[in-house]
Scaffold this active site. Structure first.
Site, PDB file in Angstrom:
ATOM      1  N   PHE A 182     -24.325 -36.672   9.902  1.00 53.56           N
ATOM      2  CA  PHE A 182     -23.881 -36.091   8.633  1.00 53.56           C
ATOM      3  C   PHE A 182     -22.853 -34.992   8.924  1.00 53.56           C
ATOM      4  O   PHE A 182     -22.825 -34.431  10.024  1.00 53.56           O
ATOM      5  CB  PHE A 182     -25.103 -35.521   7.887  1.00 53.56           C
ATOM      6  CG  PHE A 182     -24.776 -34.931   6.545  1.00 53.56           C
ATOM      7  CD1 PHE A 182     -24.276 -35.724   5.528  1.00 53.56           C
ATOM      8  CD2 PHE A 182     -24.981 -33.580   6.297  1.00 53.56           C
ATOM      9  CE1 PHE A 182     -23.963 -35.176   4.294  1.00 53.56           C
ATOM     10  CE2 PHE A 182     -24.677 -33.030   5.067  1.00 53.56           C
ATOM     11  CZ  PHE A 182     -24.168 -33.825   4.057  1.00 53.56           C
ATOM     12  N   ASN A 184     -22.426 -31.867   8.521  1.00 49.08           N
ATOM     13  CA  ASN A 184     -22.716 -30.544   9.082  1.00 49.08           C
ATOM     14  C   ASN A 184     -23.550 -30.582  10.359  1.00 49.08           C
ATOM     15  O   ASN A 184     -24.061 -29.558  10.789  1.00 49.08           O
ATOM     16  CB  ASN A 184     -23.387 -29.659   8.027  1.00 49.08           C
ATOM     17  CG  ASN A 184     -24.762 -30.157   7.656  1.00 49.08           C
ATOM     18  OD1 ASN A 184     -25.261 -31.127   8.218  1.00 49.08           O
ATOM     19  ND2 ASN A 184     -25.392 -29.497   6.703  1.00 49.08           N
ATOM     20  N   LYS A 185     -23.672 -31.747  10.993  1.00 55.49           N
ATOM     21  CA  LYS A 185     -24.450 -31.836  12.225  1.00 55.49           C
ATOM     22  C   LYS A 185     -23.546 -31.598  13.444  1.00 55.49           C
ATOM     23  O   LYS A 185     -22.327 -31.507  13.312  1.00 55.49           O
ATOM     24  CB  LYS A 185     -25.142 -33.197  12.312  1.00 55.49           C
ATOM     25  CG  LYS A 185     -26.073 -33.475  11.127  1.00 55.49           C
ATOM     26  CD  LYS A 185     -27.334 -32.604  11.153  1.00 55.49           C
ATOM     27  CE  LYS A 185     -27.971 -32.412   9.805  1.00 55.49           C
ATOM     28  NZ  LYS A 185     -28.799 -33.481   9.314  1.00 55.49           N
ATOM     29  N   ASN A 186     -24.139 -31.530  14.638  1.00 63.78           N
ATOM     30  CA  ASN A 186     -23.346 -31.237  15.841  1.00 63.78           C
ATOM     31  C   ASN A 186     -22.301 -32.312  16.117  1.00 63.78           C
ATOM     32  O   ASN A 186     -21.264 -32.037  16.718  1.00 63.78           O
ATOM     33  CB  ASN A 186     -24.257 -31.091  17.070  1.00 63.78           C
ATOM     34  CG  ASN A 186     -25.151 -29.869  16.986  1.00 63.78           C
ATOM     35  OD1 ASN A 186     -25.619 -29.526  15.901  1.00 63.78           O
ATOM     36  ND2 ASN A 186     -25.396 -29.210  18.105  1.00 63.78           N
TER      37      ASN A 186
END
Ligand SMILES: *Cc1c(COP(=O)(O)O)cnc(C)c1O
Length: 377
Positions: A182, A184-186
């Site tokens: 997604f 906003n993930k790393n």
């Protein structure tokens, strides 16, 4: 909002743009060469002993994991009381019962073998653990516990791509692991995920679940490898497309450096915040544990009004977040989940605040966030 410091910023440049253009030029949009390369490079990244299956998001990965594990009505699935709602939702969508386990302590916000064991009953079919904020759970005792009780172990690795424990990557301990890509993930592709396993029969089930239970896919037919297909089991369409896989390949190549930047920034936060009246979890990490530093959670003082702190930060154009609101506050889970189930989490939840963290953040920005937080307090 015109934030001075956002919670998260994408780490994208011309490489992602070129990767997308290459796919558009290729004339093939789904389940092709980019997807299979992304899968094999992701498996290599995890150490090469697992196989990865690219999917549309981590919620799909979790849903497929439970279906492949045979979780059904009458079963119980133990999950953390401190996680994203997807973990609970997928259990309910399989008709099973959500059983919340507590965090180990006010410092270690992960489940432990001890907190899981106290929730096991003869109906427990699976456990979903989360490496909260990217900090690995103490996996060896958890793996042993699940073996002892014959329980399927699923890692929700959404926070922890690249985290490891004594050299072994998070996502390779459980029977099945689920990664999220997604925004906003790393590792960000927009919407995307990976489901990872070792056992060949589990992998076969997962592949069928991803794509209508079909034995061959349109790419095989395009390649002339086959002209028909059989359907082996009921399945879904949880596939990833080539555009996302191409972005994923670029993002995977940036992951290690990005996580290192996150670590450096987290260390600056720790140093600076040690001088004010808040605490940061995972202060005492076991040696051999490497976090992926997904987010920066803090625990506000007991007597502090979190809403006022959030408002003050917002007035200074600094974005914060909450990981996570407790399940027992949600209408859909009010009857099933209770604060009494998780005494430690019920202390954490109202006092948790998440500060900005992303690889391109600067030291000045960290200082601005910390100074503003101090003023707010
Ligand atoms: C983001 C996240 C998910 C869901 O991931 P999606 O790819 O958005 O479906 C699940 N669990 C945790 C812990 C997450 O942070």
């Amino acid at each position: 909002m015109d934030w001075k410091v956002q919670l998260f910023k994408l780490n994208f440049d011309h490489l992602e743009r070129k990767a997308v253009n290459d796919v558009l030029d290729s004339g093939w949009l789904t389940m092709g060469e980019k997807t299979s390369r992304f899968e094999s490079e992701f498996s290599q990244f995890l150490g090469g002993e697992v196989q990865s299956i690219a999917v549309s998001n981590a919620t799909a990965a979790l849903h497929m994991s439970l279906l492949a594990s045979g979780v059904q009505s009458g079963d119980e699935v133990i999950i953390s009381g401190l996680t994203f709602i997807a973990d609970a939702n997928v259990v309910k969508m399989c008709g099973a019962k959500v059983v919340l386990a507590d965090c180990e302590s006010l410092d270690n916000w992960n489940l432990s073998a001890k907190t899981i064991e106290s929730k096991i009953t003869p109906r427990t079919k699976a456990v979903i653990i989360v490496h909260f904020a990217g900090y690995p759970c103490d996996m060896v005792p958890i793996v042993n516990l699940c073996r002892k009780y014959n329980i399927i172990l699923i890692e929700d690795t959404a926070h922890a791509p690249g985290a490891s424990l004594d050299g072994q990557m998070c996502g390779t301990f459980g029977d099945i692991s689920c990664f999220s890509f997604f925004s906003n993930k790393n590792l960000s592709v927009g919407e995307g995920g990976m489901v990872v396993a070792k056992d060949p029969s589990l992998l076969q089930k997962l592949k069928h679940l991803r794509s209508h239970g079909m034995t061959t896919l349109s790419y095989d037919r395009h390649q002339g490898r086959s002209s028909s297909y059989d359907v082996m089991q009921p399945g879904l369409n949880y596939r990833m497309d080539e555009i996302r896989a191409a972005i994923g390949l670029v993002q995977l190549s940036k992951l290690k450096n990005g996580n290192e930047k996150r670590m450096i920034l987290t260390d600056i936060y720790r140093e600076r915040l040690s001088k004010i009246n808040i605490s940061m979890p995972f202060a005492s990490m076991q040696s051999g544990m490497h976090s992926a530093y997904h987010i920066l959670p803090i625990l506000l003082p007991n007597d502090c009004d979190r809403g006022l702190v959030i408002q003050y930060m917002k007035d200074k154009y600094i974005q914060t977040s909450i990981h996570y609101p407790p399940f027992w506050d949600f209408h859909a889970y009010r009857d099933e989940c209770r604060a009494d189930d998780c005494p430690v989490i019920s202390i954490i939840c109202p006092r948790e605040l998440t500060l900005p963290l992303y690889p391109t953040m600067t030291e000045d920005e960290v200082n601005l966030v910390c100074n503003t937080l101090e003023e707010a307090l």
